[in-house]
Design a protein around this motif. Structure first.
Motif, mmCIF file in Angstrom:
data_model
loop_
_atom_site.group_PDB
_atom_site.id
_atom_site.type_symbol
_atom_site.label_atom_id
_atom_site.label_comp_id
_atom_site.label_asym_id
_atom_site.label_seq_id
_atom_site.Cartn_x
_atom_site.Cartn_y
_atom_site.Cartn_z
ATOM 1 N N GLY A 319 -12.489 36.371 23.127
ATOM 2 C CA GLY A 319 -12.882 35.196 23.891
ATOM 3 C C GLY A 319 -13.344 35.549 25.299
ATOM 4 O O GLY A 319 -14.324 35.007 25.804
ATOM 5 N N LEU A 320 -12.636 36.489 25.942
ATOM 6 C CA LEU A 320 -13.008 36.879 27.303
ATOM 7 C C LEU A 320 -14.361 37.584 27.341
ATOM 8 O O LEU A 320 -15.179 37.336 28.238
ATOM 9 N N LEU A 321 -14.614 38.469 26.386
ATOM 10 C CA LEU A 321 -15.897 39.170 26.352
ATOM 11 C C LEU A 321 -17.050 38.200 26.107
ATOM 12 O O LEU A 321 -18.114 38.304 26.743
ATOM 13 N N LEU A 322 -16.848 37.267 25.205
ATOM 14 C CA LEU A 322 -17.888 36.271 24.946
ATOM 15 C C LEU A 322 -18.128 35.398 26.182
ATOM 16 O O LEU A 322 -19.265 35.050 26.503
ATOM 17 N N ARG A 323 -17.040 35.054 26.879
ATOM 18 C CA ARG A 323 -17.200 34.218 28.074
ATOM 19 C C ARG A 323 -17.908 34.998 29.183
ATOM 20 O O ARG A 323 -18.732 34.420 29.907
ATOM 21 N N ALA A 324 -17.613 36.277 29.324
ATOM 22 C CA ALA A 324 -18.342 37.081 30.317
ATOM 23 C C ALA A 324 -19.832 37.081 29.999
ATOM 24 O O ALA A 324 -20.679 36.991 30.902
ATOM 25 N N GLY A 325 -20.170 37.172 28.709
ATOM 26 C CA GLY A 325 -21.572 37.093 28.310
ATOM 27 C C GLY A 325 -22.182 35.745 28.628
ATOM 28 O O GLY A 325 -23.333 35.656 29.071
ATOM 29 N N ALA A 326 -21.398 34.680 28.397
ATOM 30 C CA ALA A 326 -21.883 33.329 28.694
ATOM 31 C C ALA A 326 -22.169 33.168 30.175
ATOM 32 O O ALA A 326 -23.180 32.567 30.575
ATOM 33 N N PHE A 327 -21.293 33.711 31.025
ATOM 34 C CA PHE A 327 -21.491 33.599 32.464
ATOM 35 C C PHE A 327 -22.694 34.431 32.918
ATOM 36 O O PHE A 327 -23.387 34.063 33.869
ATOM 37 N N THR A 328 -22.931 35.555 32.247
ATOM 38 C CA THR A 328 -24.086 36.385 32.594
ATOM 39 C C THR A 328 -25.392 35.663 32.265
ATOM 40 O O THR A 328 -26.402 35.821 32.975
ATOM 41 N N MET A 351 -21.352 28.159 25.139
ATOM 42 C CA MET A 351 -20.515 29.319 24.830
ATOM 43 C C MET A 351 -19.215 29.304 25.623
ATOM 44 O O MET A 351 -18.168 29.742 25.134
ATOM 45 N N ALA A 352 -19.267 28.800 26.858
ATOM 46 C CA ALA A 352 -18.040 28.694 27.656
ATOM 47 C C ALA A 352 -17.038 27.772 26.975
ATOM 48 O O ALA A 352 -15.829 28.037 26.966
ATOM 49 N N GLY A 353 -17.522 26.672 26.391
ATOM 50 C CA GLY A 353 -16.638 25.780 25.645
ATOM 51 C C GLY A 353 -16.117 26.417 24.370
ATOM 52 O O GLY A 353 -14.944 26.264 24.016
ATOM 53 N N TYR A 354 -16.973 27.142 23.670
ATOM 54 C CA TYR A 354 -16.585 27.812 22.423
ATOM 55 C C TYR A 354 -15.468 28.819 22.671
ATOM 56 O O TYR A 354 -14.528 28.931 21.876
ATOM 57 N N THR A 355 -15.552 29.546 23.770
ATOM 58 C CA THR A 355 -14.575 30.609 24.022
ATOM 59 C C THR A 355 -13.232 30.083 24.494
ATOM 60 O O THR A 355 -12.225 30.795 24.393
ATOM 61 N N TRP A 356 -13.186 28.831 24.998
ATOM 62 C CA TRP A 356 -11.922 28.354 25.547
ATOM 63 C C TRP A 356 -10.826 28.298 24.497
ATOM 64 O O TRP A 356 -9.659 28.598 24.770
ATOM 65 N N ALA A 357 -11.176 27.902 23.271
ATOM 66 C CA ALA A 357 -10.153 27.826 22.229
ATOM 67 C C ALA A 357 -9.510 29.194 21.995
ATOM 68 O O ALA A 357 -8.291 29.312 21.842
ATOM 69 N N PHE A 358 -10.320 30.257 21.958
ATOM 70 C CA PHE A 358 -9.785 31.608 21.777
ATOM 71 C C PHE A 358 -8.858 31.982 22.932
ATOM 72 O O PHE A 358 -7.781 32.552 22.724
ATOM 73 N N ILE A 359 -9.270 31.663 24.147
ATOM 74 C CA ILE A 359 -8.508 32.080 25.324
ATOM 75 C C ILE A 359 -7.228 31.262 25.475
ATOM 76 O O ILE A 359 -6.135 31.811 25.649
ATOM 77 N N GLY A 360 -7.343 29.940 25.390
ATOM 78 C CA GLY A 360 -6.187 29.077 25.622
ATOM 79 C C GLY A 360 -5.109 29.221 24.564
ATOM 80 O O GLY A 360 -3.925 29.383 24.864
ATOM 81 N N ILE A 361 -5.508 29.176 23.293
ATOM 82 C CA ILE A 361 -4.515 29.221 22.215
ATOM 83 C C ILE A 361 -3.904 30.611 22.098
ATOM 84 O O ILE A 361 -2.689 30.754 21.886
#
Length: 437
Positions: A319-328, A351-361
């Motif tokens: 989730g963190l790697l995908l979110r870093a990509g989303a921010f880039t 993508m930021a919304g998609y990754t939140w579930a991975f990170i939060g849960i």
């Protein structure tokens, strides 16, 4: 022959009594109140808050604020939410009441939403936003406490997940309502309409929420996979007492979380500002918010089920790697104009919304599985406190970075911090499951 007793005459009577008792019990169960019926009282409240969330930074800019003021408004709101969680939690424990605080949260949030419509300066928005998030805090930890009392232990995960699912989709509906209202009303008119919608939760809550007084040591309350609140909107998700900051083997996770929340707020605080600077209307922000929130709500339960098959750290790092990509992506988008900018910005926010579930849960799963029952509540409290500090700091500094160095530096730093948050997690494992990266 005369001395023989024939018992068959009593058996049908006994069987009949058993059947009647079974029917009576079934009838009682049939008429038993649904313990989760009150979940739906949150729908107007979530529609109201979901619709209002994108408007607060836009209103701040409308009264003369810039990126720095937007960051300060968000930081004040986050701080008020954290203090509100402590206040409402202590007060509800002292009075041993829950329902009254939920209803007070509904009422105070709705009235505060309406107050935004009369704000004439940035300072007024700061005060109203502090009041607004303070009342929102009354609605965050109490539902979980009611669920743990009203439902059986084995049903807690399902009930908490269902509660969040209803709230998540209501939030998405609120974005849709805001988008519709934006076609007919200005910012101030939308705030009034959303506040009126939020007021509907007050009578609905009074009618359906059952008071469940309970004496509970909150520091022993565990963490459940279905308990996910989107923290970039409501920070913190549950701080009801001041925990001792104890790592007990989770120091690297805490450090990663601090970096993550600073980076996340650098992005989310300034994203609406960037769209406004590029000349886009509130309707565009609503459309992007719908995509972000809808994919988050869609992924919650699916990610929760996947965690049983893979380690929590694996899902978190993904989730963190995908979110870093989303921010880039948003950094790349700023080099473009017109439709190209809009498409890349939407993909980034989605993508930021998609990754939140991975990170939060995955984060709550790591702590709940790896901590002992005695320390679990204190550890999640410490995690929430550290996350909130990171989020408040990220909110506060985002505006000053943007004003002094520009949007590219702000979003670039956000992406870098998310990447750096992965480093402490490499090689981590959940102790109870032995799952490794």
């Amino acid at each position: 022959m005369g001395g023989i007793v024939v018992p068959t005459a009593k058996r049908p009577v006994k069987r009949k009594r058993t059947v009647l008792k079974g029917l009576e019990k079934g009838r009682q169960m049939h008429h038993r109140p649904n313990p989760g019926r009150w979940f739906y009282s949150f729908i107007p409240f979530k529609i109201s808050t979901g619709g209002a969330a994108p408007l607060i930074p836009l209103l701040t800019m409308d009264v003369g604020g810039g990126p720095a003021e937007v960051g300060v408004v968000n930081a004040i709101g986050s701080t008020a939410s954290m203090l509100g969680g402590l206040f409402w939690g202590k007060l509800s424990d002292r009075l041993n009441r829950r329902k009254v605080f939920l209803v007070a949260g509904f009422l105070g949030t709705a009235l505060s939403t309406i107050l935004f419509s009369i704000a004439k300066s940035v300072h007024q928005i700061m005060m109203i936003n502090a009041l607004y998030t303070f009342f929102i805090a009354a609605t965050i930890p109490v539902p979980i406490l009611i669920i743990t009392k009203a439902f059986r232990l084995e049903d807690w995960d399902y009930a908490i997940g269902r509660f969040n699912e209803i709230g998540g989709w209501a939030w998405v509906a609120g974005m849709g309502v805001g988008l519709l209202l934006a076609q007919f009303l200005g910012l101030r008119g939308i705030f009034i309409a959303l506040g009126m919608i939020g007021l509907l939760s007050v009578p609905w809550g009074v009618r359906t929420i059952r008071e469940v007084p309970l004496h509970l040591r909150r520091e022993t309350l565990g963490v459940y996979a279905g308990y996910v609140i989107e923290k970039f909107r409501y920070i913190p998700n549950v701080i009801t007492h001041l925990p001792r900051i104890s790592t007990r083997g989770f120091g690297k996770l805490y450090g990663a979380s601090l970096l993550f929340w600073i980076g996340a707020m650098l992005y989310f605080t300034q994203f609406p500002v960037l769209l406004r600077e590029r000349g886009f209307s509130p309707s565009v922000l609503y459309l992007m918010g719908i995509g972000n929130s809808a994919v988050s709500a869609f992924m919650y339960m699916r990610v929760g089920r996947r965690l049983g098959r893979e380690g929590g750290y694996s899902a978190l790092i993904r989730g963190l790697l995908l979110r870093a990509g989303a921010f880039t992506l948003i950094v790349l988008a700023m080099q473009l104009n017109g439709p190209q900018f809009l498409v890349l910005s939407f993909v980034s926010y989605f993508m930021a919304g998609y990754t939140w579930a991975f990170i939060g849960i995955s984060t709550t799963s790591i702590i709940s599985r790896g901590a002992s029952a005695r320390n679990r509540g204190a550890l999640i409290g410490a995690y929430n406190m550290i996350s909130s500090i990171g989020a408040i700091a990220g909110n506060f500094i985002s505006g000053f970075i943007t004003e002094s160095l520009g949007f590219t530096s702000d979003f670039g730093l956000a992406s870098l911090l998310i990447l750096l948050s992965v480093v402490p997690l490499i090689g981590g494992k959940v102790k109870s499951s032995g799952a490794t990266l």
